[in-house]
Design an enzyme around this catalytic site. Structure first.
Site, short mmCIF file in Angstrom:
data_model
loop_
_atom_site.label_atom_id
_atom_site.label_comp_id
_atom_site.label_asym_id
_atom_site.label_seq_id
_atom_site.Cartn_x
_atom_site.Cartn_y
_atom_site.Cartn_z
CB CYS A 170 -0.89 0.00 1.24
SG CYS A 170 -1.91 1.48 1.45
CG HIS A 171 -0.18 4.65 -2.54
ND1 HIS A 171 -0.78 4.57 -3.77
CD2 HIS A 171 -1.07 5.30 -1.75
CE1 HIS A 171 -1.97 5.14 -3.74
NE2 HIS A 171 -2.16 5.59 -2.52
CG HIS A 200 -5.95 1.99 4.67
ND1 HIS A 200 -6.81 1.37 3.79
CD2 HIS A 200 -4.95 2.48 3.91
CE1 HIS A 200 -6.36 1.49 2.56
NE2 HIS A 200 -5.22 2.17 2.61
#
Length: 438
Positions: A170-171, A200
């Site tokens: 994930c960036h 997240h």
């Protein structure tokens, strides 16, 4: 010569961006880049754009479009998955707005809360099908997933295929690469940091100045309020918001727990029963509107596709540096990968997929243990364990009852009868994707 298979390559942002990064890698020169997508028209356009650029610059790579997935996977060394199911925004709007109609105060509805469950129930089955083919055809390949909801996809895959070399990327961690040098008024090269949690729902665990060896958190605490009250969130092409925007949950978490969150309200707030009460809803709506407009207005003209190619500019995605580290046995540290916990965060179950730093070498991706992870914040992470596990059960058992249990385990869900009615409604509306639940 390596074979890299991009699954979902028909997406211009993912496909062309990743190809451009591969074109710039000395370690990957001579590789075959296999492009696979179920949308043959999109696949054709991506292939033509990539091949035209490759020929123009005399690059030593082979571009091979393959519409048959099993054929695409033969002899693969690396597989990269970035897919979505159905019409993204129509389904996303349902995931977000319909639970609100049933009284559930969820935020955004992409990865957490009831919307995150519905998204998971749609996308996990096709990803499991992809991974089943990989296990049969190229079981030694490294497999990287970019699709969301990351936590639940990765748990389902690693539960069903525990021997697969499967990693989620994930960036969001890139925001720290951009923000910390500005916040601390120093070069990125002078900062060591480690972050971790769930995808997240992650925090900056430690930060240090390399030149002095001192803890950078006192400076973060001193400058936090002024910096983030005025900071405009512009770390990629889609996250544009007003100064200080999308930082209601962000500020509350920092103020109460004392650690810097990695991302902003539209992601953080999805997992928290109280997130809706402190979120910057205007900022979230602004981001979603801008993101949707940019995606919907993307032009498929040749000039638009050509904009993705620039041999002097890599994207901030980490897939190519990771491939290079594996091939060159670098034993380098990567800031964020999603892998089964296995002790990386002491108070989390081993089977839950956590986002942690890792060492990358020829033998693979090895999570780094985050010592002294704050127990108070870990309690928020553990609130997701039940709904993650029950989502996996629902998919593997094709069980509507297990999907309902996943809702009841979710901290955002506070009404059992409404949850049951919501599930019935979503299954009916999305029956093409959720009709397998019985």
């Amino acid at each position: 010569m390596k074979k890299i298979v991009l699954i979902g390559a028909g997406s211009a942002v993912f496909g062309l961006g990743t190809i451009n990064d591969i074109f710039q890698s000395d370690s990957l020169v001579g590789s075959t880049i296999v492009l696979h997508d179920i949308n043959e028209a999109a696949l054709k356009k991506i292939t033509e754009a990539a091949e035209k650029f490759r020929e123009k610059n005399n690059l030593n790579f082979a571009i091979k479009p393959v519409s048959n997935r099993r054929e695409a996977l033969k002899d693969a060394d690396f597989c990269v998955i970035s897919i979505e199911v159905g019409h993204r925004f129509d389904l996303w709007d349902m995931d977000w707005k319909i639970p609100l109609q049933f009284g559930f105060k969820q935020i955004y509805g992409e990865n957490g809360g009831p919307g995150g469950l519905f998204h998971s129930l749609r996308i996990i089955p096709p990803i499991l099908a992809i991974c089943e083919d990989i296990q049969e055809i190229c079981p030694e390949a490294f497999v990287f997933n970019y699709s969301n909801p990351m936590q639940r996809i990765c748990h389902s895959v690693t539960t069903k295929f525990p021997n697969l070399k499967f990693v989620g990327l994930c960036h969001e961690i890139y925001s720290m690469e951009v923000q910390l040098p500005k916040l601390l008024n120093t070069e990125r090269s002078n900062i060591d940091f480690r972050a971790g949690g769930l995808n997240h729902l992650s925090i900056l665990v430690e930060a240090n100045f390399k030149d002095t060896g001192t803890d950078a958190y006192p400076a973060i605490h001193q400058k936090f309020e002024e910096f983030y009250s005025n900071y405009e969130n512009i770390y990629d092409n889609y996250h544009h918001s007003k100064p200080g925007g999308e930082r209601g949950v962000f500020f509350h978490l920092y103020q109460k727990f004392g650690y810097l969150p990695i991302t902003v309200d539209s992601h953080l707030g999805e997992y928290l029963s109280w997130g809706h009460s402190v979120a910057d809803h205007d900022g979230i709506n602004e981001f979603y509107t801008n993101y949707k407009r940019k995606c919907m207005n993307f032009s498929e003209a040749e000039s638009e596709y050509a904009n993705f190619f620039n041999l002097n500019n890599r994207s901030h995605e980490r897939i190519v540096p990771i491939l290079e580290a594996i091939l060159e046995d670098e034993n380098s540290e990567e800031a964020a990968v999603n892998i089964p916990n296995n002790g990386c965060i002491k108070d989390m179950p081993d089977d839950i997929v956590v986002e942690v730093p890792a060492k990358i070498n020829s033998s693979g991706i090895h999570g780094i243990k985050l010592n002294n992870y704050p127990r108070a914040f870990c309690s928020l992470l553990n609130s997701q364990v039940g709904c993650i596990r029950m989502t996996t059960e629902a998919v593997l058992n094709q069980s509507k009852s297990d999907a309902y249990f996943a809702l009841l385990a979710d901290p955002v869900v506070d009404n059992a009868r409404s949850a049951e009615k919501l599930l019935d409604t979503i299954i009916e509306l999305q029956n093409d994707y959720l009709g397998y639940l019985r």
